[in-house]
Design a protein around this motif. Structure first.
Motif, mmCIF file in Angstrom:
data_model
loop_
_atom_site.group_PDB
_atom_site.id
_atom_site.type_symbol
_atom_site.label_atom_id
_atom_site.label_comp_id
_atom_site.label_asym_id
_atom_site.label_seq_id
_atom_site.Cartn_x
_atom_site.Cartn_y
_atom_site.Cartn_z
ATOM 1 N N ILE A 1 0.850 -1.200 0.000
ATOM 2 C CA ILE A 1 0.000 0.000 0.000
ATOM 3 C C ILE A 1 0.887 1.252 0.000
ATOM 4 O O ILE A 1 1.789 1.384 0.828
ATOM 5 C CB ILE A 1 -0.930 0.011 1.229
ATOM 6 N N GLY A 2 0.586 2.145 -0.955
ATOM 7 C CA GLY A 2 1.323 3.407 -1.019
ATOM 8 C C GLY A 2 2.721 3.290 -1.606
ATOM 9 O O GLY A 2 3.525 4.201 -1.442
ATOM 10 N N TYR A 3 3.016 2.190 -2.286
ATOM 11 C CA TYR A 3 4.334 2.027 -2.916
ATOM 12 C C TYR A 3 4.220 2.143 -4.438
ATOM 13 O O TYR A 3 3.195 1.798 -5.035
ATOM 14 C CB TYR A 3 4.923 0.647 -2.612
ATOM 15 N N SER B 1 18.017 -1.673 -13.351
ATOM 16 C CA SER B 1 17.745 -0.809 -12.200
ATOM 17 C C SER B 1 16.293 -0.940 -11.721
ATOM 18 O O SER B 1 15.354 -0.921 -12.527
ATOM 19 C CB SER B 1 18.072 0.636 -12.615
ATOM 20 N N TYR B 2 16.129 -1.064 -10.401
ATOM 21 C CA TYR B 2 14.798 -1.219 -9.793
ATOM 22 C C TYR B 2 14.832 -0.537 -8.437
ATOM 23 O O TYR B 2 15.774 -0.760 -7.653
ATOM 24 C CB TYR B 2 14.494 -2.713 -9.605
ATOM 25 N N ARG B 3 13.837 0.284 -8.163
ATOM 26 C CA ARG B 3 13.815 0.955 -6.862
ATOM 27 C C ARG B 3 12.378 1.169 -6.422
ATOM 28 O O ARG B 3 11.539 1.621 -7.202
ATOM 29 C CB ARG B 3 14.527 2.304 -6.969
ATOM 30 N N LEU B 4 12.098 0.842 -5.159
ATOM 31 C CA LEU B 4 10.770 1.130 -4.606
ATOM 32 C C LEU B 4 10.742 2.544 -4.058
ATOM 33 O O LEU B 4 11.735 3.005 -3.494
ATOM 34 C CB LEU B 4 10.445 0.168 -3.463
ATOM 35 N N LYS B 5 9.603 3.180 -4.237
ATOM 36 C CA LYS B 5 9.449 4.530 -3.702
ATOM 37 C C LYS B 5 8.067 4.657 -3.072
ATOM 38 O O LYS B 5 7.161 3.911 -3.429
ATOM 39 C CB LYS B 5 9.558 5.564 -4.835
ATOM 40 N N ARG B 6 7.916 5.610 -2.214
ATOM 41 C CA ARG B 6 6.604 5.893 -1.619
ATOM 42 C C ARG B 6 5.776 6.743 -2.569
ATOM 43 O O ARG B 6 6.311 7.635 -3.221
ATOM 44 C CB ARG B 6 6.794 6.647 -0.293
ATOM 45 N N ARG B 7 4.493 6.463 -2.649
ATOM 46 C CA ARG B 7 3.579 7.301 -3.417
ATOM 47 C C ARG B 7 2.937 8.324 -2.478
ATOM 48 O O ARG B 7 2.985 8.160 -1.261
ATOM 49 C CB ARG B 7 2.453 6.439 -4.007
#
Ligand code: SF4
Ligand code: SF4
Length: 360
Positions: free
Chosen positions: A38-40, A48-54
């Motif tokens: 939730i919210g990602y 390249s791969y990166r998770l971020k907050r929405r």
């Protein structure tokens, strides 16, 4: 969403879906909506791969991660049988595998197309794979239309997405507005309808349906990658000696990552293992890859000894020979092989480079 998840759990399904683990979105057991990312969101590019907050609380606001659903239907490693010594003889013991009743939650359109390809390989040829069949027969699928395209996605080029069209029990479109967060749900099967009636709902208005359709249309217009598919089979067949194969081989590590993450690759090898006492032997089937020298080993050596030969085999199989073999492309445009290639080799770029200097 919690009602839908609860309805699946009540029916005895092991529900698998996206969740955050080690800074990536992977598929694992879900018992609550809170297990979803939730919210990602994710940022993806070559290697390249990166998770971020929405900024919002979207449940499905990201593209596909490193793992595909194939690992649950076509396990990476499985024991086929074992044998026990009995005096001067031995007894063969077939596996009595308990087959789980699975529900896949949050399946994207490209992944549904990949499942259809694996169905063709494992179920619709001369030999049916019992391991795959036992899992596939009881599968429930809750699909999701993509609300944003990933940086390496090109399903629109492959005509495999982002709109979910077939192969699901229920399909969801997540709609996020300033003051509302809701799902438009489409029923695909009788089993889906039965499940759906356990969820509080009302009929969607035409405006809500239009909004949901608009989200998917926008996603299609913002694909991170594009692949020109017109005549691609013939182009690759004409260019088996193109200098680009040598060039890509200089960068390729032959690590096999692209085949491991690909949702349609299905190659395996078989290994026999004995214990040190000589009392028990086992036969295992594990995923293998056309990027290993051993995979094409026949009497006298490997028929693909160079990295150039292995990359060419993989890409021409995906985009050309697969069409002759199975009637469709072997690529659904999920972009995983681009994101998870440690040196960022991009199948769309390689295809473009070959087509640009077509040696016709
Ligand atoms: S070849 Fe690459 S983009 Fe195509 S389905 Fe496999 S992993 Fe996805
Ligand atoms: S293309 Fe990339 S992921 Fe595939 S084998 Fe070569 S280096 Fe590994």
């Amino acid at each position: 969403m919690q009602h839908l998840l609860a309805a699946l759990l009540t029916r005895g399904y092991r529900v698998l879906g996206p969740t955050v683990r080690e800074n990536a979105i992977v598929y694992d057991t879900l018992t609550s909506v809170d297990d979803l990312p939730i919210g990602y969101t994710d940022e993806q590019d070559g290697g390249s791969y990166r998770l971020k907050r929405r900024a919002d609380q979207a449940l499905f606001g990201y593209a596909v991660g490193p793992q595909s659903w194939k690992s649950f239907l076509h396990p990476p490693s499985i024991r086929l049988w074992h044998a026990k010594r009995e005096g001067r003889s031995f007894q063969m013991i077939p596996e009595q595998q308990e087959v789980p009743k699975l529900a896949f939650f949050g399946v994207r359109s490209c992944e549904l197309h990949a499942l259809a390809i694996q169905d063709r390989v494992f179920l619709q040829g001369a030999y049916v794979d019992p391991v795959y069949q036992a899992r596939r027969d009881r599968l429930c699928i809750v699909a999701v239309n993509c609300g944003q395209a990933g940086g390496t996605c090109f399903c629109a080029s492959m005509e495999t997405g982002p709109q979910v069209t077939a192969g699901f029990d229920l399909a969801l479109t997540e709609v996020l507005q300033e003051d509302r967060h809701y799902f438009v749900i489409q029923i695909g099967t009788a089993a889906g309808a039965e499940l759906f009636h356990e969820v509080p709902y009302r009929e969607a208005s035409s405006e809500e349906i239009e909004r949901a359709e608009h989200i998917v249309k926008e996603t299609a217009e913002h694909m991170g990658r594009h692949l020109e598919t017109t005549g691609i089979k013939e182009t690759l067949y004409r260019n088996l000696d193109h200098p680009r194969w040598e060039e890509v081989a200089q960068r390729c590590l032959s690590c096999a990552n692209c085949t491991m993450v690909c949702p349609t690759c299905f190659c395996t090898t078989v290994e026999d293992v004995t214990d040190l006492t000589g009392q028990q032997a086992e036969r295992w089937r594990t995923w293998d890859s056309c990027f290993t020298a051993d995979f094409s080993y026949i009497s006298g050596g490997s028929i693909r000894p160079s990295v150039k030969a292995r990359y060419r085999q993989w890409m021409t199989h995906k985009l050309a020979t697969w069409i002759d073999q199975f009637g469709t492309s072997g690529c659904v445009g999920c972009g995983r092989c681009i994101t998870w290639c440690p040196v960022g080799i991009d199948i769309t770029e390689e295809a473009r480079a070959i087509a640009k200097e077509d040696t016709r």
